[in-house]
Motif scaffolding. Sequence first.
Motif, PDB file in Angstrom:
ATOM      1  N   ARG A 156      -6.823  12.696   2.925  1.00 21.08           N
ATOM      2  CA  ARG A 156      -5.942  11.538   3.072  1.00 21.08           C
ATOM      3  C   ARG A 156      -6.368  10.472   2.071  1.00 21.08           C
ATOM      4  NH1 ARG A 156      -6.164   9.759   9.223  1.00 21.08           N
ATOM      5  NH2 ARG A 156      -4.506   8.383   8.474  1.00 21.08           N
ATOM      6  N   PHE A 194       0.822  -1.205   0.000  1.00 18.44           N
ATOM      7  CA  PHE A 194       0.000   0.000   0.000  1.00 18.44           C
ATOM      8  C   PHE A 194       0.861   1.263   0.000  1.00 18.44           C
ATOM      9  CE2 PHE A 194       1.126  -0.450   4.386  1.00 18.44           C
ATOM     10  CZ  PHE A 194       1.128   0.842   4.916  1.00 18.44           C
ATOM     11  N   HIS A 195       0.201   2.364  -0.298  1.00 16.81           N
ATOM     12  CA  HIS A 195       0.817   3.686  -0.170  1.00 16.81           C
ATOM     13  C   HIS A 195      -0.236   4.632   0.362  1.00 16.81           C
ATOM     14  CE1 HIS A 195       3.172   7.269  -0.946  1.00 16.81           C
ATOM     15  NE2 HIS A 195       2.140   7.780  -1.612  1.00 16.81           N
ATOM     16  N   GLU A 196       0.120   5.397   1.385  1.00 14.50           N
ATOM     17  CA  GLU A 196      -0.774   6.408   1.945  1.00 14.50           C
ATOM     18  C   GLU A 196      -0.143   7.787   1.833  1.00 14.50           C
ATOM     19  OE1 GLU A 196      -3.480   3.946   5.174  1.00 14.50           O
ATOM     20  OE2 GLU A 196      -1.832   5.196   5.914  1.00 14.50           O
ATOM     21  N   ARG A 205      -5.366   6.330   0.248  1.00 11.09           N
ATOM     22  CA  ARG A 205      -4.646   5.052   0.314  1.00 11.09           C
ATOM     23  C   ARG A 205      -4.912   4.270  -0.961  1.00 11.09           C
ATOM     24  NH1 ARG A 205      -3.137   1.185   4.645  1.00 11.09           N
ATOM     25  NH2 ARG A 205      -3.261  -0.942   3.817  1.00 11.09           N
ATOM     26  N   GLU A 224      -3.825   0.364  -2.847  1.00  4.73           N
ATOM     27  CA  GLU A 224      -3.297  -0.961  -2.545  1.00  4.73           C
ATOM     28  C   GLU A 224      -3.025  -1.754  -3.813  1.00  4.73           C
ATOM     29  OE1 GLU A 224      -5.573  -1.786   1.746  1.00  4.73           O
ATOM     30  OE2 GLU A 224      -6.177  -2.863  -0.075  1.00  4.73           O
ATOM     31  N   ALA A 269      -0.719   1.555   9.512  1.00 11.46           N
ATOM     32  CA  ALA A 269      -0.888   2.377   8.313  1.00 11.46           C
ATOM     33  C   ALA A 269       0.321   3.252   8.033  1.00 11.46           C
ATOM     34  CB  ALA A 269      -2.138   3.243   8.467  1.00 11.46           C
TER      35      ALA A 269
END
Length: 242
Positions: free
Chosen positions: A117, A62-64, A119, A121, A211
């Motif tokens: 925000r 993932f990237h947040e 996210r 995946e 996270a």
Amino acid sequence: MLFFNYFPGSTAMIKRMMMSALFLGAPLTLCAAPDSAPDGMMSLSAQASAQVPQDVVHITLFHEQQANTAAPLTAALKQKTDQALREARAQKQVAVHTGTLAVYPSTNRDGRITGWRGRTELVLESNHFEAAAKLAGKLTSILQIGDVRFSLSPKASRAAQQKLALDAIADFRQQALAAAKAFGFSGYTIRKVNIGYNGAGFEPRSMRMSAYAAPAPSQAEVPVEGGKALVSVTVSGSVQMK
């Protein structure tokens, strides 16, 4: 012709019926009431189960990210996803597909939006654990590892069920014969049988990271040791002892 069923304890009623029949000049036939079920019926159940090694690994990366507005954030998340997909699709041993892509607001105590925000995946799936681990380690330069899960493939599940079904059926027959002989019968006939299968579903073992966890240190540290899934087969039914 009049027919009367005979029930024990109803002698007086039968006498009255006989007198009525004789008075009317009609012939009389008495019949015994049939039993609701034949004698010697027996219900049985047998089960066979085994722990089968999980042969598929599922790795979620993932990237947040945060931003002041939603549109640039969505574009940045898409860019990260596309970059990771290009890297992942360069090989053939690991299946890859996108997971969740979510953008949501951050609010203050007054409920006013102060930022955004998001996210994204990417999910890797393979029965080649080494290839999946290698690819996941390579992609940690772009994404972070979210969790690692293991499951039993349909092919492995079916193979285990077929073997266990034979064991459960043999146990059912052995129980039926032993019980029949214990009750003084020489054998049995199967009247009804049901076969049930359990354990084909997804049974994960997972390693989760928070996270905002730091990226995975290296490819060698990606956990790819699968566990075991319980598969069971139940045979139940009824037999007629004879």
